[in-house]
Design an enzyme around this catalytic site. Structure first.
Site, PDB file in Angstrom:
ATOM      1  CB  ALA A 128       7.626  -2.853 -12.068  1.00  0.00           C
ATOM      2  CG  ASN A 196       2.303  -4.981  -5.250  1.00  0.00           C
ATOM      3  OD1 ASN A 196       1.335  -4.785  -4.535  1.00  0.00           O
ATOM      4  ND2 ASN A 196       3.438  -5.477  -4.789  1.00  0.00           N
ATOM      5  CG  HIS A 226       6.478  -6.687 -15.071  1.00  0.00           C
ATOM      6  ND1 HIS A 226       6.091  -7.756 -14.287  1.00  0.00           N
ATOM      7  CD2 HIS A 226       7.264  -5.920 -14.270  1.00  0.00           C
ATOM      8  CE1 HIS A 226       6.613  -7.638 -13.094  1.00  0.00           C
ATOM      9  NE2 HIS A 226       7.338  -6.539 -13.044  1.00  0.00           N
TER      10      HIS A 226
HETATM   11  N1  LIG Z   1       3.228  -1.160  -7.354  1.00  0.00           N
HETATM   12  C1  LIG Z   1       4.330  -1.764  -7.777  1.00  0.00           C
HETATM   13  O1  LIG Z   1       4.626  -1.862  -8.964  1.00  0.00           O
HETATM   14  C2  LIG Z   1       5.276  -2.342  -6.759  1.00  0.00           C
HETATM   15  C3  LIG Z   1       6.557  -2.761  -7.156  1.00  0.00           C
HETATM   16  C4  LIG Z   1       7.386  -3.265  -6.178  1.00  0.00           C
HETATM   17  C5  LIG Z   1       6.956  -3.387  -4.862  1.00  0.00           C
HETATM   18  N2  LIG Z   1       5.707  -3.004  -4.516  1.00  0.00           N
HETATM   19  C6  LIG Z   1       5.187  -3.130  -3.151  1.00  0.00           C
HETATM   20  O2  LIG Z   1       5.530  -1.956  -2.411  1.00  0.00           O
HETATM   21  C7  LIG Z   1       5.685  -2.300  -1.030  1.00  0.00           C
HETATM   22  C8  LIG Z   1       7.042  -1.827  -0.527  1.00  0.00           C
HETATM   23  O3  LIG Z   1       8.080  -2.467  -1.276  1.00  0.00           O
HETATM   24  P1  LIG Z   1       9.611  -2.356  -0.822  1.00  0.00           P
HETATM   25  O4  LIG Z   1      10.420  -2.978  -1.903  1.00  0.00           O
HETATM   26  O5  LIG Z   1       9.928  -0.984  -0.377  1.00  0.00           O
HETATM   27  O6  LIG Z   1       9.604  -3.346   0.434  1.00  0.00           O
HETATM   28  P2  LIG Z   1      10.744  -3.469   1.569  1.00  0.00           P
HETATM   29  O7  LIG Z   1      10.617  -4.870   2.099  1.00  0.00           O
HETATM   30  O8  LIG Z   1      12.056  -3.026   1.055  1.00  0.00           O
HETATM   31  O9  LIG Z   1      10.241  -2.424   2.684  1.00  0.00           O
HETATM   32  C9  LIG Z   1       9.023  -2.537   3.359  1.00  0.00           C
HETATM   33  C10 LIG Z   1       9.142  -1.829   4.693  1.00  0.00           C
HETATM   34  O10 LIG Z   1       7.838  -1.749   5.296  1.00  0.00           O
HETATM   35  C11 LIG Z   1       8.010  -1.893   6.709  1.00  0.00           C
HETATM   36  N3  LIG Z   1       6.711  -2.181   7.303  1.00  0.00           N
HETATM   37  C12 LIG Z   1       6.014  -3.354   7.290  1.00  0.00           C
HETATM   38  N4  LIG Z   1       4.807  -3.176   7.885  1.00  0.00           N
HETATM   39  C13 LIG Z   1       4.747  -1.869   8.263  1.00  0.00           C
HETATM   40  C14 LIG Z   1       3.747  -1.073   8.895  1.00  0.00           C
HETATM   41  N5  LIG Z   1       2.568  -1.570   9.279  1.00  0.00           N
HETATM   42  N6  LIG Z   1       4.002   0.240   9.122  1.00  0.00           N
HETATM   43  C15 LIG Z   1       5.194   0.782   8.752  1.00  0.00           C
HETATM   44  N7  LIG Z   1       6.180   0.071   8.145  1.00  0.00           N
HETATM   45  C16 LIG Z   1       5.945  -1.235   7.896  1.00  0.00           C
HETATM   46  C17 LIG Z   1       9.080  -2.977   6.833  1.00  0.00           C
HETATM   47  O11 LIG Z   1       9.701  -2.956   8.111  1.00  0.00           O
HETATM   48  C18 LIG Z   1      10.045  -2.562   5.709  1.00  0.00           C
HETATM   49  O12 LIG Z   1      11.043  -1.673   6.155  1.00  0.00           O
HETATM   50  C19 LIG Z   1       5.499  -3.818  -0.948  1.00  0.00           C
HETATM   51  O13 LIG Z   1       4.163  -4.110  -0.615  1.00  0.00           O
HETATM   52  C20 LIG Z   1       5.792  -4.272  -2.358  1.00  0.00           C
HETATM   53  O14 LIG Z   1       5.145  -5.497  -2.654  1.00  0.00           O
HETATM   54  C21 LIG Z   1       4.867  -2.455  -5.438  1.00  0.00           C
END
Ligand SMILES: NC(=O)c1ccc[n+]([C@@H]2O[C@H](COP(=O)([O-])OP(=O)(O)OC[C@H]3O[C@@H](n4cnc5c(N)ncnc54)[C@H](O)[C@@H]3O)[C@@H](O)[C@H]2O)c1
Length: 275
Positions: A128, A196, A226
Site C-alpha cells: 500500500a 505490513n 501512508h
Molecule cells: N504488504 C502489504 O502492504 C499488505 C497490505 C494489506 C494486508 N497485508 C497482509 O496480507 C495478508 C492478507 O490480507 P487480507 O486482507 O487478504 O486478509 P483477509 O483477512 O481478508 O484474508 C486472510 C485469509 O487467510 C486465511 N488464513 C489464515 N490462516 C491461514 C493458513 N494458515 N492457511 C491458509 N489460509 C489461512 C483466513 O481464513 C482468511 O480467509 C494479511 O497478513 C495482511 O496483514 C499486507
C-alpha cells in the site's frame, strides 16, 4: 500467428481480500502470464466459494501440502501468525513465494538465504505504499532519517489488543489523534494486520538504525494513507498514497491487492520497470 508463452503455475494460500483479488486477476490482467492451479484456506468455505466463483471448483485443494505440490509459485495472503514456517517449507520445496504478510518475516534473514540457496524467488510487493523503488536505490548509500506516518479510519482499527491495553476507546475519538509512535518492530508486533508497510519499508531501507512509525486516526478519515519521508545521501524523498480500502476488508488497502497483482505480472513476464 499469436506467440504463446509458458505460463507460471500459481497457488494461492489464503482466500481473503488479497488472495481473492489476485485469484480473480489470473482470469483477467494476468491471464497471459500465469495459470491458477490451486487455492487453499483454513476456512474451507472461503476457498470453495472462491473456486466456485471462478467456475473451477477443482481449484480448491484439501491442504497446504496439496497446494504446494501443484504450483511453482505460492502467493501467501493469510492472517496466520506462524506463516513463516509455511513460507520456509515452501522454499525448501523449491517453490518461489510472494509474501503479503511482510510483518511476519521482518527479522528472518534465514528465509532470504534459503531462497537463494534453493534458487527460487522471494517476492515482496510494495503493497500500500509508494516509493520503494527510490528507497531501495537510496539505501545503497547513507540514509540518515526515515519516518512513516500512517493515517487510518477508525473502522480499520477495531479489535486491536494493543489499543485496548492502552485504554484507547475508539468510540471516544472525535478529532485527529496519534495512537502510536515507535519502532518498526513495535508497530508490526502491536498492529500485525495494519502495518505490513512498515516491514516492507524496513526491508527496503536495509541497514537504517532507526525508522519512526506514527499511526494517526480520526472520525474524518475515509482512506488508509501512508506518507514516507526520507533523507540521505541521495537527497530528500517524500511519498504519499491515499488508498481506498478494499471492499472485502477495511484493514487492507485496495492498492495492496493491485500491487500483489503487478508483482506477479513482473515476475511472470520477466519485465520489471522501476528499480
Ligand atoms: N504488504 C502489504 O502492504 C499488505 C497490505 C494489506 C494486508 N497485508 C497482509 O496480507 C495478508 C492478507 O490480507 P487480507 O486482507 O487478504 O486478509 P483477509 O483477512 O481478508 O484474508 C486472510 C485469509 O487467510 C486465511 N488464513 C489464515 N490462516 C491461514 C493458513 N494458515 N492457511 C491458509 N489460509 C489461512 C483466513 O481464513 C482468511 O480467509 C494479511 O497478513 C495482511 O496483514 C499486507
Amino acid at each position: 500467428m499469436k506467440q504463446t508463452y509458458r505460463k507460471i503455475h500459481i497457488g494461492i494460500l489464503g482466500c481473503g481480500a488479497i488472495g481473492s483479488g489476485i485469484a480473480r486477476s489470473t482470469q483477467k490482467e494476468l491471464k497471459d502470464y500465469c495459470r491458477l492451479v490451486g487455492l487453499f484456506d483454513t476456512d474451507i468455505e472461503k476457498a470453495q466459494g472462491l473456486a466456485k466463483s471462478l467456475r473451477h471448483p477443482q481449484l480448491c485443494k484439501k491442504s497446504y501440502a496439496d497446494l504446494v505440490n501443484c504450483c511453482e509459485l505460492l502467493v501467501e495472503a493469510t492472517t496466520d501468525k506462524n506463516i513463516k514456517i509455511c513460507i520456509e517449507k515452501t522454499l525448501i520445496r523449491k517453490r518461489s513465494v510472494l509474501v503479503m504478510s511482510v510483518g511476519k518475516i521482518l527479522h528472518s534473514p534465514g528465509l532470504f538465504n534459503l531462497a537463494r540457496e534453493r534458487q527460487c524467488s522471494l517476492l515482496i510487493p510494495s503493497g500500500a505504499i509508494a516509493g520503494i523503488d527510490a528507497i531501495k536505490a537510496a539505501s545503497l548509500k547513507k540514509i540518515s532519517q526515515v519516518t512513516l506516518t500512517t493515517r487510518k479510519p477508525l473502522s480499520g482499527l477495531i479489535n486491536i489488543p494493543y489499543l485496548k491495553n492502552k485504554g484507547v476507546d475508539l468510540s471516544q475519538i472525535t478529532k485527529e489523534t496519534v495512537i502510536f509512535e515507535g519502532s518498526v518492530a513495535s508497530a508490526v508486533r502491536n498492529f500485525p494486520q495494519n502495518i505490513n508497510v512498515a516491514a516492507t519499508l524496513a526491508l527496503a531501507c536495509r541497514n537504517v538504525p532507526k525508522i519512526t512509525i506514527r499511526i494517526i486516526t480520526s472520525p474524518e478519515f475515509r482512506m488508509n494513507s501512508h506518507e514516507i519521508e526520507l533523507s540521505g545521501d541521495c537527497g530528500h524523498i517524500i511519498c504519499r498514497t491515499d488508498n481506498v480500502v478494499s471492499p472485502d476488508n477495511p484493514k487492507t488497502s485496495y492498492l495492496a491487492v493491485l500491487s500483489g497483482i503487478q508483482s506477479l505480472k513482473d515476475f511472470c513476464s520477466g519485465i520489471r520497470i522501476g528499480t
